[in-house]
Design an enzyme around this catalytic site. Structure first.
Site, PDB file in Angstrom:
ATOM      1  N   THR A  51       0.804  -1.221   0.000  1.00  0.00           N
ATOM      2  CA  THR A  51       0.000   0.000   0.000  1.00  0.00           C
ATOM      3  C   THR A  51       0.836   1.270   0.000  1.00  0.00           C
ATOM      4  O   THR A  51       0.297   2.352  -0.220  1.00  0.00           O
ATOM      5  CB  THR A  51      -0.940   0.016   1.216  1.00  0.00           C
ATOM      6  N   ASP A  52       2.128   1.156   0.237  1.00  0.00           N
ATOM      7  CA  ASP A  52       3.016   2.321   0.184  1.00  0.00           C
ATOM      8  C   ASP A  52       4.207   2.017  -0.723  1.00  0.00           C
ATOM      9  O   ASP A  52       5.349   2.308  -0.385  1.00  0.00           O
ATOM     10  CB  ASP A  52       3.488   2.696   1.594  1.00  0.00           C
TER      11      ASP A  52
END
EC number: 2.7.1.166
Length: 240
Positions: A166-167
């Site tokens: 997600t990052d």
């Protein structure tokens, strides 16, 4: 994996990697007393690099970011030990290793309950020796076509394992001194089915390169991006 559990605390750890007392290993003071702190890095908090008997490790206490993080810095809603941030990341790293993705080995994870509804968390993971992130490297030199192929191949391997980072950005992809590609920082990442999400994940990474190109002048161009995506496209994802 071994587990130590009480009403207020849950620790899972790999006894082949951690021979120190698990309950003590999450304290930076413990490592300081042993003269085993070998460095630190600043992010949302301080990540301590410590030298264990088996390997060098990174000790991280989970903290929130953003405006909410200023109000509730380091506690989270409790909904079960396996859903705590540290235990979830520990499990996800083991899943990725089983799928031959180069990620730090998870050494130990801890969650400590604060009353009925909240908890704090810490994790110990392998420290990748002699490594730098892509931003640091590209600030000084270009990378060969083969290295860009290798970066794309490792991302593809992660996606094939069904893991959405997600990052995903150019700070969380690192190279060691053998130019081996590693992906790091899997807090809040999770597994997903299908492939529809993968293109958005790549787009996020692409934006991070463009951002750092404007901010720091990193040595990145669209040919580099096409090289990265080539391996992914060949294997069925169209990429950016």
């Amino acid at each position: 994996m071994q587990i130590i559990q009480t009403k207020q605390q849950y620790i899972c750890y790999n006894p082949e990697l951690l021979t120190e007392t698990p309950e003590m290993a999450f304290s930076s003071e413990f490592w300081q007393q042993q003269n085993k702190i070998i460095g630190s890095a600043q992010g949302r908090g301080t990540t301590w690099f410590v030298q264990g008997e088996k390997l060098a490790m990174a000790l991280r206490h989970y903290r929130r970011g953003g405006l909410f993080g200023k109000l509730v810095a380091d506690s989270y809603l409790f909904s079960g030990w396996d859903k705590t941030r540290s235990v979830a990341e520990f499990s996800l790293l083991n899943h990725l290793i089983a799928h031959q993705v180069n990620v730090p080995k998870p050494v130990a994870a801890r969650a400590v309950r604060l009353g009925w509804f909240r908890y704090q968390a810490d994790i110990l993971v392998e420290k990748i020796a002699n490594s730098r992130d892509l931003v640091g490297i590209l600030g000084q030199e270009t990378l060969s076509q083969q290295v860009w192929f290798d970066v794309g191949a490792m991302i593809k391997r992660m996606h094939d394992a069904g893991v959405c980072h997600t990052d995903l950005n150019c700070h969380n992809i690192i190279l060691d001194d053998h130019k081996t590609v590693w992906i790091i920082d899997f807090d809040k990442c999770y597994r997903l089915e299908g492939a529809n999400w993968q293109e958005k994940n790549l787009a996020r990474l692409h934006r991070s390169f463009i951002k750092e190109q404007g901010k720091r002048g990193i040595l990145f161009n669209e040919d580099n991006w096409q090289w990265l995506c080539k391996v992914i496209r060949v294997n069925g994802n169209k990429g950016q």
